[in-house]
Scaffold this motif. Structure first.
Motif, PDB file in Angstrom:
ATOM      1  N   LEU A  73       0.847  -1.191   0.000  1.00  0.00           N
ATOM      2  CA  LEU A  73       0.000   0.000   0.000  1.00  0.00           C
ATOM      3  C   LEU A  73       0.881   1.238   0.000  1.00  0.00           C
ATOM      4  O   LEU A  73       1.588   1.512   0.967  1.00  0.00           O
ATOM      5  CB  LEU A  73      -0.915  -0.015   1.227  1.00  0.00           C
ATOM      6  N   THR A 131       1.090   5.119   0.110  1.00  0.00           N
ATOM      7  CA  THR A 131       0.217   6.182   0.610  1.00  0.00           C
ATOM      8  C   THR A 131       0.700   7.583   0.230  1.00  0.00           C
ATOM      9  O   THR A 131       0.213   8.572   0.766  1.00  0.00           O
ATOM     10  CB  THR A 131       0.097   6.090   2.142  1.00  0.00           C
ATOM     11  N   ILE A 188      -3.327   4.618  -2.229  1.00  0.00           N
ATOM     12  CA  ILE A 188      -4.401   5.328  -1.528  1.00  0.00           C
ATOM     13  C   ILE A 188      -3.709   6.396  -0.703  1.00  0.00           C
ATOM     14  O   ILE A 188      -3.071   6.102   0.302  1.00  0.00           O
ATOM     15  CB  ILE A 188      -5.239   4.396  -0.627  1.00  0.00           C
ATOM     16  N   TRP A 199     -11.306   4.816   2.444  1.00  0.00           N
ATOM     17  CA  TRP A 199     -11.023   4.206   1.140  1.00  0.00           C
ATOM     18  C   TRP A 199     -10.256   2.899   1.291  1.00  0.00           C
ATOM     19  O   TRP A 199     -10.461   1.950   0.531  1.00  0.00           O
ATOM     20  CB  TRP A 199     -10.279   5.172   0.231  1.00  0.00           C
ATOM     21  N   VAL A 200      -9.368   2.822   2.268  1.00  0.00           N
ATOM     22  CA  VAL A 200      -8.704   1.544   2.544  1.00  0.00           C
ATOM     23  C   VAL A 200      -9.756   0.494   2.883  1.00  0.00           C
ATOM     24  O   VAL A 200      -9.736  -0.630   2.370  1.00  0.00           O
ATOM     25  CB  VAL A 200      -7.694   1.683   3.702  1.00  0.00           C
ATOM     26  N   ILE A 245      -9.856  -2.343   0.072  1.00  0.00           N
ATOM     27  CA  ILE A 245      -9.146  -3.550   0.515  1.00  0.00           C
ATOM     28  C   ILE A 245     -10.119  -4.493   1.215  1.00  0.00           C
ATOM     29  O   ILE A 245     -10.116  -5.704   0.991  1.00  0.00           O
ATOM     30  CB  ILE A 245      -7.962  -3.191   1.431  1.00  0.00           C
ATOM     31  N   ILE A 249      -0.405  -6.189   5.187  1.00  0.00           N
ATOM     32  CA  ILE A 249      -0.109  -4.962   4.444  1.00  0.00           C
ATOM     33  C   ILE A 249       1.324  -4.521   4.712  1.00  0.00           C
ATOM     34  O   ILE A 249       1.790  -4.526   5.850  1.00  0.00           O
ATOM     35  CB  ILE A 249      -1.085  -3.833   4.841  1.00  0.00           C
ATOM     36  N   THR A 289       0.277   7.074   9.343  1.00  0.00           N
ATOM     37  CA  THR A 289      -0.349   6.104   8.454  1.00  0.00           C
ATOM     38  C   THR A 289      -0.777   4.848   9.214  1.00  0.00           C
ATOM     39  O   THR A 289      -1.900   4.358   9.041  1.00  0.00           O
ATOM     40  CB  THR A 289       0.608   5.727   7.312  1.00  0.00           C
ATOM     41  N   LEU A 339      -4.700   3.484   9.944  1.00  0.00           N
ATOM     42  CA  LEU A 339      -5.135   2.137   9.569  1.00  0.00           C
ATOM     43  C   LEU A 339      -5.732   1.395  10.762  1.00  0.00           C
ATOM     44  O   LEU A 339      -6.727   0.676  10.615  1.00  0.00           O
ATOM     45  CB  LEU A 339      -3.964   1.350   8.983  1.00  0.00           C
TER      46      LEU A 339
END
Length: 472
Positions: free
Chosen positions: A276, A278, A295, A304-305, A309, A316, A328, A332
């Protein structure tokens, strides 16, 4: 008495921190607990209660970590049955925090356990409600998320919501403050205001769902009309909030493991991890690790993740801008993606400097699009939401929302070129990365999206052609 709204723009989520005479309560806390612990220490107060308005679907709550660290009791309304120790509050039950009181108003409809908390000040006056996902500013909670768990239809849940609003909330004084759990941008409603604080009176006057002459049948029809499918991760977040999770610190420390470029690809292959990336869409377009998904953390990243996903257990590996690793990983964890196994040490620059393969996106400017497109002949895919497309779009373009990419990608003809855009480049770069990862290279993504196209002479229309069913 002090009330602080702790608003998180990425999730459009409001948590609430309340203090009175040495005691505190927190309503709907986010996953990371340190901001709340810092406030408690600074104010010299003891956390007495953690109130949850319902089992959240769009984020993972920090209730368990907070309770373990402070000894505070977790409170849910009627019908909640989590797998941990909690207080099952009764309708109209009152909890005392210092000189104030919190009264439980059971307001089912969004979910069966949905509860609104009424704050009564030291003088005994109704001061504010913390309405969770029952009442938003401009909207009400969607009634389709808890159908399976409640063994009810969305129409039946909407009927419950109708009575919850009219019997428990609209009977309150017009000057009572409304503190909702979400604002504009959340997938928990469809018509939410950008404002994050309002009053009962304002909502009676402006909220379509609180019209005084509205029948239950009209309410049910309007509230259930136009609901988009919920993101795939919603059900998983509900399960995590019910059953308990790893501590934030454990998950955070795992994600903060720095992996050298020389080891990164091996780790990805051995673990089956999704890479991923970012970084912002402009940097990604110029170069990225093949098969990685973009993303950008600079937008509505966590939702959006969750939408793209979906599986919160997916391993990840992160590629971030230098210095944004902590942010980040934290963002998550808020939506339950706890299997981040590390990040690329020193970022994409380290990968490129090591001489490993780099991929790029065929990104063109709006001016180049203007020169190349032939309306009626060229294929143009608009990945914005349907409502954005309906407002205005490139003439003869196709509406293919990003959230539904897994459905429409199978209809792409890999031998036929197409142009693709969103509003500004954020979403179209996500789509581009997904398409490239699946082997499609027959497109040009437009830098600046529709915002840039608007400034060109490309033909546009506000008419929606309902017969556009051709495959792209």
């Amino acid at each position: 008495m002090k009330i602080e709204q702790i608003y998180t723009g990425c999730l459009a989520q409001g948590a609430y921190y309340i203090t009175s005479n040495g005691e505190a309560a927190i309503i709907d806390p986010l996953r990371e607990t340190q901001p709340y612990m810092d406030r408690l220490e600074k104010d010299g107060v003891k956390l007495k209660y953690i109130f949850e308005t319902h089992f959240h679907a769009d984020f993972v709550s920090g209730h368990l970590d907070l309770s373990k660290k402070t000894g505070a009791s977790i409170v849910y309304g009627p019908h909640a049955k989590p797998d941990f120790e909690f207080i099952s509050a009764k309708d109209h039950q009152v909890f005392e925090i210092g000189d104030i009181k919190i009264k439980v108003l059971h307001t089912p409809g969004h979910t069966m356990e949905s509860t609104t908390y009424l704050l009564i000040d030291a003088d005994g006056n109704d001061h504010a409600i913390f309405s969770g996902d029952t009442l938003f500013l401009g909207d009400v909670g969607r009634p389709d998320l808890a159908q399976k768990a409640a063994h009810m239809t969305q129409e039946q849940l909407a009927g419950l919501l109708f009575h919850s609003l009219r019997d428990k909330i609209m009977t309150l004084a017009d000057d009572v403050i409304v503190y909702p759990a979400h604002g504009a941008g959340s997938a928990c409603g469809k018509n939410m205001s950008k404002e994050t604080v309002g009053t009962i009176g304002d909502q009676k006057a402006t909220n379509y769902a609180l019209r005084s002459n509205m029948t239950e049948a009209e309410f049910v029809k309007e509230v259930t009309d136009g609901l988009l499918p919920p993101p795939a991760y919603f059900g998983m977040n509900v399960a995590m909030n019910k059953s308990g999770i790893e501590s934030f610190e454990t998950v955070f420390n795992q994600g903060m493991k720095a992996i050298k470029a020389t080891e990164f690809e091996v780790v990805a292959e051995e673990t089956g991890a999704l890479i991923l990336d970012t970084r912002n869409n402009g940097d990604f377009a110029k170069g990225f690790i093949p098969q990685s998904i973009n993303i950008g953390v600079d937008g509505d990243f966590a939702p959006w993740v969750g939408a793209l996903i979906g599986d919160v257990k997916q391993p990840i590996l992160l590629v971030t801008d230098l210095g944004l690793e902590e942010e980040t990983v934290t963002r998550l964890t808020r939506v339950g993606f706890d299997n981040v196994i590390g990040h690329l040490k020193n970022g994409f620059q380290a990968w490129a400097a090591a001489g490993y393969d780099v991929d790029t996106v065929n990104r063109i400017t709006a001016d180049e699009f203007e020169a190349a497109v032939k309306i009626g002949e060229s294929k143009v895919i608009d990945v914005r939401k349907e409502s954005e497309y309906e407002a205005e779009h490139v003439e003869e373009s196709y509406s293919r929302p990003l959230a539904a990419i897994n459905e429409w990608v199978k209809d792409i003809n890999p031998e036929e070129h197409f142009f693709m855009h969103c509003a500004g480049g954020y979403r179209s770069m996500m789509a581009a990365s997904i398409l490239l990862a699946r082997g499609y290279r027959n497109f040009s993504e437009i830098e600046g999206g529709y915002n840039a196209i608007e400034k060109t002479t490309v033909s546009k229309t506000d008419f929606v052609c309902q017969s556009k069913v051709l495959k792209v």
